[in-house]
Design a protein around this motif. Structure first.
Motif, mmCIF file in Angstrom:
data_model
loop_
_atom_site.group_PDB
_atom_site.id
_atom_site.type_symbol
_atom_site.label_atom_id
_atom_site.label_comp_id
_atom_site.label_asym_id
_atom_site.label_seq_id
_atom_site.Cartn_x
_atom_site.Cartn_y
_atom_site.Cartn_z
ATOM 1 N N UNK A 397 0.808 -1.216 0.000
ATOM 2 C CA UNK A 397 0.000 0.000 0.000
ATOM 3 C C UNK A 397 0.841 1.265 0.000
ATOM 4 N N UNK A 398 1.997 1.212 0.634
ATOM 5 C CA UNK A 398 2.803 2.422 0.790
ATOM 6 C C UNK A 398 3.716 2.699 -0.393
ATOM 7 N N UNK A 399 3.669 1.864 -1.445
ATOM 8 C CA UNK A 399 4.674 1.953 -2.503
ATOM 9 C C UNK A 399 4.217 2.699 -3.753
ATOM 10 N N UNK A 400 2.961 3.092 -3.820
ATOM 11 C CA UNK A 400 2.459 3.713 -5.044
ATOM 12 C C UNK A 400 2.751 5.197 -5.139
ATOM 13 N N UNK A 401 2.261 5.841 -6.201
ATOM 14 C CA UNK A 401 2.406 7.295 -6.355
ATOM 15 C C UNK A 401 1.775 8.029 -5.174
ATOM 16 N N UNK A 402 2.415 9.100 -4.742
ATOM 17 C CA UNK A 402 1.976 9.792 -3.528
ATOM 18 C C UNK A 402 1.634 11.250 -3.807
ATOM 19 N N UNK A 403 0.692 11.747 -3.010
ATOM 20 C CA UNK A 403 0.378 13.173 -2.966
ATOM 21 C C UNK A 403 0.488 13.611 -1.507
ATOM 22 N N UNK A 404 0.992 14.813 -1.302
ATOM 23 C CA UNK A 404 1.188 15.333 0.046
ATOM 24 C C UNK A 404 0.547 16.715 0.162
ATOM 25 N N UNK A 405 -0.210 16.899 1.252
ATOM 26 C CA UNK A 405 -0.882 18.179 1.466
ATOM 27 C C UNK A 405 -0.661 18.648 2.899
ATOM 28 N N UNK A 406 -0.512 19.953 3.049
ATOM 29 C CA UNK A 406 -0.473 20.581 4.367
ATOM 30 C C UNK A 406 -1.853 21.178 4.612
ATOM 31 N N UNK A 410 -3.527 24.530 3.505
ATOM 32 C CA UNK A 410 -4.236 24.236 2.258
ATOM 33 C C UNK A 410 -5.335 23.205 2.535
ATOM 34 N N UNK A 411 -6.382 23.597 3.276
ATOM 35 C CA UNK A 411 -7.408 22.634 3.674
ATOM 36 C C UNK A 411 -8.196 22.037 2.516
ATOM 37 N N UNK A 412 -8.150 22.708 1.365
ATOM 38 C CA UNK A 412 -8.904 22.223 0.210
ATOM 39 C C UNK A 412 -8.038 21.444 -0.779
ATOM 40 N N UNK A 413 -6.810 21.144 -0.373
ATOM 41 C CA UNK A 413 -5.915 20.255 -1.115
ATOM 42 C C UNK A 413 -5.723 20.692 -2.569
ATOM 43 N N UNK A 414 -5.333 21.931 -2.722
ATOM 44 C CA UNK A 414 -5.122 22.472 -4.064
ATOM 45 C C UNK A 414 -3.684 22.320 -4.545
ATOM 46 N N UNK A 415 -2.743 22.141 -3.591
ATOM 47 C CA UNK A 415 -1.329 22.124 -3.959
ATOM 48 C C UNK A 415 -0.643 20.875 -3.423
ATOM 49 N N UNK A 416 -0.199 20.021 -4.317
ATOM 50 C CA UNK A 416 0.516 18.797 -3.962
ATOM 51 C C UNK A 416 1.979 19.148 -3.669
ATOM 52 N N UNK A 417 2.424 18.860 -2.446
ATOM 53 C CA UNK A 417 3.778 19.212 -2.029
ATOM 54 C C UNK A 417 4.741 18.033 -2.061
ATOM 55 N N UNK A 418 4.309 16.911 -2.639
ATOM 56 C CA UNK A 418 5.153 15.707 -2.615
ATOM 57 C C UNK A 418 6.511 15.952 -3.264
ATOM 58 N N UNK A 419 6.552 16.735 -4.338
ATOM 59 C CA UNK A 419 7.813 16.989 -5.024
ATOM 60 C C UNK A 419 8.767 17.872 -4.242
ATOM 61 N N UNK A 420 8.244 18.667 -3.302
ATOM 62 C CA UNK A 420 9.070 19.592 -2.531
ATOM 63 C C UNK A 420 9.413 19.075 -1.136
ATOM 64 N N UNK A 421 8.683 18.099 -0.679
ATOM 65 C CA UNK A 421 8.855 17.618 0.701
ATOM 66 C C UNK A 421 9.158 16.121 0.703
ATOM 67 N N UNK A 422 10.261 15.759 0.080
ATOM 68 C CA UNK A 422 10.602 14.336 -0.061
ATOM 69 C C UNK A 422 10.791 13.657 1.295
ATOM 70 N N UNK A 423 11.405 14.344 2.245
ATOM 71 C CA UNK A 423 11.624 13.743 3.562
ATOM 72 C C UNK A 423 10.300 13.471 4.275
ATOM 73 N N UNK A 424 9.370 14.408 4.165
ATOM 74 C CA UNK A 424 8.058 14.227 4.802
ATOM 75 C C UNK A 424 7.293 13.085 4.137
ATOM 76 N N UNK A 425 7.393 12.982 2.831
ATOM 77 C CA UNK A 425 6.742 11.876 2.119
ATOM 78 C C UNK A 425 7.292 10.542 2.602
ATOM 79 N N UNK A 426 8.607 10.440 2.705
ATOM 80 C CA UNK A 426 9.214 9.182 3.141
ATOM 81 C C UNK A 426 8.839 8.863 4.574
#
Length: 446
Positions: A397-406, A410-426
């Motif tokens: 489950x944890x191995x697929x494409x990821x999206x990250x939101x703060x 950004x309560x309405x999830x308009x900006x995916x931060x996965x590309x900028x926050x690699x450590x947080x994604x991991x």
């Protein structure tokens, strides 16, 4: 010191002597975030608006993205995925020896009733009476046609029952569910009770009495939009009837009432061909989850964050409760209030919200875990951070494409931060892998 000890003993005596509160848990089916007046909905909901003004609103209350999983979480205090339930489910969802919310409350003196939609076992042999309910009525299966009370064509189409006996009745489903609740309340003595009212409204197919459609504001046009708005208004009236029944019985002040939805609003075709033909209006359901992103079935906020109120006159102060909570929290919460203490470890994933709800404090930061239909997607939330992972076929489950939101920013999830926050994604992928592994460890035979 003597005075202090005397006060402590006196206070303990008061706590022990305090009557156990009644509990009414109302769950609407597919209600969108903005379908209610207190969130700016276009269909009038005067009863809910009044209730909201007098209640503590849980502004970040999470459920599963679809129906049966949410109900599993409520009944067990665990993540629905622990039982392998991630999609609408007509088979037996939980083992018979599961300590459920109603069975726990029943063990400490509560009378228990379900009137409405069960959807955790669509045969009488798997019905609510086998899982702690003294009395049950309504749909064993999922959402039903409002007049024929039938689920989708197939093995489970005939699903309307009273205490496990399939029956045939006339009347609109919203009226019947509310009537059963009102009558049951009226027959109660001084014993505490737990009443669970999972309405089938506002699940498709919607088809409302002309009297309700005529009350819909003229600004709402189109066949399905008007029937959907009428369904919301009809449901609101039914909730008002239940509150009035509590007041008439003199039980309102000692009743904790919770109002929520099983998932976000839907935009599916109303005249679903899988349902027996009953001349349903054709067109898409017009639920609104605005301003949240997503719909029923999604792991975005619009699919899993729902309107939720907790009301107990004189005990809970009206206002906003901002800490993230999840449907699995309600079993530990209600059990704590009722004075139920598990004899064994029930492996609850939820926690008791009660101290924080009562004094207005924040919950400690923790990880919340949500799985989507068929385990095709999973999400975790920790603090303001939310990770959504789409499961790659044949991979964890944890191995697929990821999206990250703060969500704080950004309560309405308009900006995916996965590309900028690699450590947080991991970091969150690691947390997701650990909590998902517990699903397999928890799987039990039914």
């Amino acid at each position: 010191m003597r005075r202090l000890l005397a006060f402590l003993f006196f206070s303990a005596g008061l706590l022990q002597a305090a009557p156990q509160p009644n509990m009414v848990f109302i769950m609407i089916d597919d209600l969108g975030w903005a379908d209610v007046g207190f969130h700016g909905g276009n269909a009038p909901t005067p009863n809910l608006d009044k209730l909201a003004a007098e209640s503590l609103e849980l502004t970040q209350h999470y459920v599963a993205p679809v129906c049966s999983p949410t109900r599993t979480g409520l009944m067990s205090g665990r993540y629905w995925s622990r039982f392998g339930i991630t999609s609408p489910h007509s088979g037996q969802a939980m083992p018979f020896d599961t300590v459920t919310l109603p069975s726990a409350l029943k063990s400490v003196g509560y009378e228990t009733c379900l009137t409405g939609k069960w959807h955790l076992g669509s045969k009488p042999a798997w019905g609510p009476n086998h899982f702690g309910f003294d009395h049950s009525y309504g749909s064993l299966g999922g959402g039903v046609g409002p007049y024929d009370h039938r689920y989708k064509e197939g093995e489970y189409t005939h699903t309307w029952h009273r205490n496990g006996e399939l029956i045939t009745e006339e009347g609109h489903v919203t009226d019947l569910v509310a009537k059963e609740a009102v009558q049951w309340i009226g027959k109660r003595s001084d014993k505490p009770f737990f009443l669970y009212v999972p309405f089938t409204a506002v699940h498709l197919p919607v088809k409302e009495p002309e009297a309700w459609v005529a009350k819909v504001p003229a600004a709402i046009t189109g066949d399905v939009p008007r029937h959907y708005a009428a369904c919301i208004m009809h449901m609101d009236d039914a909730v008002g009837q239940i509150i009035a029944a509590l007041e008439k019985a003199g039980k309102r002040d000692n009743t904790l009432l919770v109002f929520t939805s099983d998932n976000g609003g839907s935009t599916s075709e109303n005249n679903d061909r899988k349902y027996p033909d009953d001349n349903y209006p054709t067109g898409k359901i017009t639920a609104s989850n605005a301003p949240l992103r997503g719909i029923k079935g999604d792991l975005y906020e619009g699919g899993i964050r729902v309107p939720t109120l907790a009301n107990w006159p004189g005990t809970l102060k009206a206002g906003k409760f901002e800490s993230p909570a999840i449907i699995s929290d309600w079993m530990p919460t209600l059990c704590a209030i009722a004075g139920y203490e598990p004899a064994t470890d029930l492996k609850w994933d939820g926690i008791s919200l009660w101290p924080a709800l009562k004094d207005g404090s924040e919950l400690p930061e923790r990880l919340l875990y949500l799985t989507g239909p068929g385990f095709r997607g999973s999400a975790v939330r920790e603090g303001p951070w939310k990770l959504i992972v789409t499961q790659a076929k044949g991979q964890p489950q944890s191995a697929g494409p990821a999206q990250l939101f703060n969500l704080a920013q950004d309560p309405n999830e308009t900006t995916d931060l996965a590309g900028k926050e690699a450590d947080k994604v991991q970091h969150l992928r690691t947390k997701l892998a650990k909590v998902a592994k517990a699903d397999k460890d928890a799987q039990v035979k039914k």
